[in-house]
Design an enzyme around this catalytic site. Structure first.
Site, PDB file in Angstrom:
ATOM      1  N   CYS A  10       0.844  -1.207   0.000  1.00 51.12           N
ATOM      2  CA  CYS A  10       0.000   0.000   0.000  1.00 51.12           C
ATOM      3  C   CYS A  10       0.882   1.263   0.000  1.00 51.12           C
ATOM      4  O   CYS A  10       2.091   1.199   0.183  1.00 51.12           O
ATOM      5  CB  CYS A  10      -0.914   0.000   1.222  1.00 51.12           C
ATOM      6  SG  CYS A  10      -0.028   0.135   2.788  1.00 51.12           S
ATOM      7  N   CYS A  13       2.915   1.790   3.168  1.00 55.55           N
ATOM      8  CA  CYS A  13       4.048   0.865   3.273  1.00 55.55           C
ATOM      9  C   CYS A  13       5.190   1.308   2.360  1.00 55.55           C
ATOM     10  O   CYS A  13       6.353   1.273   2.756  1.00 55.55           O
ATOM     11  CB  CYS A  13       3.602  -0.558   2.937  1.00 55.55           C
ATOM     12  SG  CYS A  13       2.334  -1.156   4.065  1.00 55.55           S
TER      13      CYS A  13
END
Length: 77
Positions: A10, A13
């Protein structure tokens, strides 16, 4: 030193990985940096919330994007 940034890929991240990578490069540190997206491996590493940062066998940050200063402090310990 081994550092793993753990998350499913994501935006948060990826941002965490970018922060860690920037600190490592800026400080010229000898670090093996890896981005782990396999959630089975994440569980094995002890991660319960992402993004997470794992350093030499221990989860040191979970569930937030760290600041550069936090990463530097952890690495220098």
């Amino acid at each position: 030193m081994k550092i793993k940034v753990v998350g499913p890929g994501c935006a948060r991240c990826k941002a965490t990985f970018d922060v860690v990578k920037k600190v490592v490069e800026k400080e010229g540190l000898d670090v093996e940096l890896e981005y782990v997206t396999d959630m089975n491996e994440a569980i094995e590493l002890g991660v319960v919330a992402t993004p997470a940062v794992w350093v030499d066998g221990k989860v040191v940050i979970q569930g937030k994007i760290p600041k550069e200063s936090e990463i530097l402090e952890i690495i220098k310990k």
